[in-house]
Design a protein around this motif. Structure first.
Motif, PDB file in Angstrom:
ATOM      1  N   ARG A  57      76.911  19.521  65.209  1.00 35.00           N
ATOM      2  CA  ARG A  57      77.522  20.772  65.678  1.00 35.00           C
ATOM      3  C   ARG A  57      77.386  20.914  67.191  1.00 35.00           C
ATOM      4  O   ARG A  57      78.332  21.302  67.871  1.00 35.00           O
ATOM      5  N   LEU A  58      76.215  20.616  67.717  1.00 33.39           N
ATOM      6  CA  LEU A  58      76.025  20.716  69.170  1.00 33.39           C
ATOM      7  C   LEU A  58      76.951  19.755  69.900  1.00 33.39           C
ATOM      8  O   LEU A  58      77.594  20.129  70.874  1.00 33.39           O
ATOM      9  N   ARG A  59      77.045  18.529  69.418  1.00 36.02           N
ATOM     10  CA  ARG A  59      77.923  17.536  70.048  1.00 36.02           C
ATOM     11  C   ARG A  59      79.384  18.011  70.005  1.00 36.02           C
ATOM     12  O   ARG A  59      80.114  17.900  70.986  1.00 36.02           O
ATOM     13  N   HIS A  60      79.793  18.577  68.876  1.00 29.26           N
ATOM     14  CA  HIS A  60      81.156  19.101  68.718  1.00 29.26           C
ATOM     15  C   HIS A  60      81.422  20.222  69.726  1.00 29.26           C
ATOM     16  O   HIS A  60      82.469  20.246  70.382  1.00 29.26           O
ATOM     17  N   LEU A  61      80.482  21.136  69.866  1.00 28.27           N
ATOM     18  CA  LEU A  61      80.652  22.266  70.785  1.00 28.27           C
ATOM     19  C   LEU A  61      80.643  21.808  72.246  1.00 28.27           C
ATOM     20  O   LEU A  61      81.347  22.379  73.075  1.00 28.27           O
ATOM     21  N   VAL A  62      79.881  20.775  72.552  1.00 32.85           N
ATOM     22  CA  VAL A  62      79.893  20.210  73.906  1.00 32.85           C
ATOM     23  C   VAL A  62      81.223  19.513  74.155  1.00 32.85           C
ATOM     24  O   VAL A  62      81.863  19.704  75.198  1.00 32.85           O
ATOM     25  N   THR A  63      81.681  18.716  73.185  1.00 31.06           N
ATOM     26  CA  THR A  63      82.955  18.000  73.314  1.00 31.06           C
ATOM     27  C   THR A  63      84.106  18.952  73.585  1.00 31.06           C
ATOM     28  O   THR A  63      85.011  18.661  74.365  1.00 31.06           O
ATOM     29  N   HIS A  64      84.073  20.130  72.960  1.00 34.03           N
ATOM     30  CA  HIS A  64      85.149  21.104  73.111  1.00 34.03           C
ATOM     31  C   HIS A  64      84.912  22.097  74.252  1.00 34.03           C
ATOM     32  O   HIS A  64      85.656  23.069  74.398  1.00 34.03           O
ATOM     33  N   GLY A  65      83.879  21.868  75.041  1.00 33.69           N
ATOM     34  CA  GLY A  65      83.662  22.693  76.230  1.00 33.69           C
ATOM     35  C   GLY A  65      83.116  24.074  75.966  1.00 33.69           C
ATOM     36  O   GLY A  65      83.206  24.954  76.826  1.00 33.69           O
ATOM     37  N   ILE A  66      82.508  24.290  74.800  1.00 37.32           N
ATOM     38  CA  ILE A  66      81.904  25.594  74.474  1.00 37.32           C
ATOM     39  C   ILE A  66      80.480  25.652  75.036  1.00 37.32           C
ATOM     40  O   ILE A  66      80.046  26.663  75.559  1.00 37.32           O
ATOM     41  N   LEU A  67      79.769  24.543  74.902  1.00 38.28           N
ATOM     42  CA  LEU A  67      78.419  24.395  75.444  1.00 38.28           C
ATOM     43  C   LEU A  67      78.417  23.232  76.428  1.00 38.28           C
ATOM     44  O   LEU A  67      79.267  22.344  76.339  1.00 38.28           O
ATOM     45  N   GLU A  68      77.447  23.241  77.330  1.00 44.38           N
ATOM     46  CA  GLU A  68      77.229  22.075  78.181  1.00 44.38           C
ATOM     47  C   GLU A  68      75.746  21.734  78.153  1.00 44.38           C
ATOM     48  O   GLU A  68      74.901  22.604  77.911  1.00 44.38           O
ATOM     49  N   VAL A  69      75.455  20.466  78.374  1.00 46.08           N
ATOM     50  CA  VAL A  69      74.078  19.995  78.406  1.00 46.08           C
ATOM     51  C   VAL A  69      73.620  20.008  79.858  1.00 46.08           C
ATOM     52  O   VAL A  69      74.302  19.470  80.735  1.00 46.08           O
ATOM     53  N   VAL A  70      72.476  20.643  80.096  1.00 47.67           N
ATOM     54  CA  VAL A  70      71.924  20.735  81.453  1.00 47.67           C
ATOM     55  C   VAL A  70      70.446  20.335  81.410  1.00 47.67           C
ATOM     56  O   VAL A  70      69.814  20.393  80.351  1.00 47.67           O
ATOM     57  N   PRO A  71      69.884  19.944  82.561  1.00 49.59           N
ATOM     58  CA  PRO A  71      68.444  19.646  82.593  1.00 49.59           C
ATOM     59  C   PRO A  71      67.648  20.893  82.207  1.00 49.59           C
ATOM     60  O   PRO A  71      68.076  22.028  82.463  1.00 49.59           O
ATOM     61  N   ALA A  72      66.498  20.679  81.615  1.00 49.25           N
ATOM     62  CA  ALA A  72      65.653  21.805  81.196  1.00 49.25           C
ATOM     63  C   ALA A  72      65.296  22.683  82.390  1.00 49.25           C
ATOM     64  O   ALA A  72      65.010  22.185  83.479  1.00 49.25           O
ATOM     65  N   SER A  73      65.324  23.975  82.174  1.00 46.89           N
ATOM     66  CA  SER A  73      65.053  24.930  83.253  1.00 46.89           C
ATOM     67  C   SER A  73      63.606  24.880  83.728  1.00 46.89           C
ATOM     68  O   SER A  73      63.304  25.330  84.833  1.00 46.89           O
ATOM     69  N   ASP A  74      62.704  24.316  82.908  1.00 48.07           N
ATOM     70  CA  ASP A  74      61.297  24.238  83.309  1.00 48.07           C
ATOM     71  C   ASP A  74      60.956  22.927  84.004  1.00 48.07           C
ATOM     72  O   ASP A  74      59.792  22.650  84.305  1.00 48.07           O
ATOM     73  N   GLY A  75      61.960  22.079  84.259  1.00 48.68           N
ATOM     74  CA  GLY A  75      61.739  20.823  84.955  1.00 48.68           C
ATOM     75  C   GLY A  75      61.217  19.695  84.074  1.00 48.68           C
ATOM     76  O   GLY A  75      60.961  18.602  84.558  1.00 48.68           O
TER      77      GLY A  75
END
Length: 156
Positions: A57-75
């Motif tokens: 589900r996460l991969r699907h939502l990223v593929t469709h531009g709903i979510l994006e993967v970013v570096p963790a906010s805590d470094g």
């Protein structure tokens, strides 16, 4: 086992939207993202779903531009999933589902979560559909204009 259907080429915006976000898990992932959930483990804990299903589900939502993967906010070495602008544009959809659920899925005296305005701490007003001029409209006062069907060419 059910076959996965190909992506929609339908002229109906509802069908195309359902193809992307219409399964219950995707909508719940999006709901949790609005609630501040960002990491895979947090989504899994909140939703109680199998890792393979969540990963899909996460991969699907990223593929469709709903979510994006970013570096963790805590470094840390982890990554996080955040809503894109396209994902944030689903806010009204989720509010509409929430309000429909409040109206039709609970007994009048049954407790449920409430969406409140952070500035005033008051419940959010019910969504309304309005005409271009601002007049509230109902389903009986609207019609879908279909795309004109292409006429087959006459044989020569």
């Amino acid at each position: 086992m059910a076959k996965k259907k190909p992506p929609s080429r339908a002229e109906c915006p509802v069908e195309r939207s359902v193809d992307i976000i219409g399964d219950e898990w995707s909508l719940l992932v999006i709901r949790d993202a609005f609630d501040g959930v960002r990491r895979f483990g947090e989504f899994q804990k909140s939703l109680g779903m199998a890792k393979n299903i969540l990963s899909t589900r996460l991969r699907h939502l990223v593929t469709h531009g709903i979510l994006e993967v970013v570096p963790a906010s805590d470094g840390s070495a982890f990554h996080e999933y955040v809503l894109t602008r396209k994902g944030r544009d689903l806010f009204q959809v989720l509010v509409g589902l929430r309000q429909w659920g409040e109206h039709h899925c609970f007994q009048p005296d049954e407790a449920h979560s409430v969406l409140v305005d952070t500035e005033q701490g008051r419940p959010v007003r019910a969504l309304e559909v309005r005409s271009e001029s601002g007049r509230p409209v109902t389903s009986t006062e609207t019609v879908v204009k279909k795309v004109a069907e292409k006429k087959p060419r006459a044989k020569r």
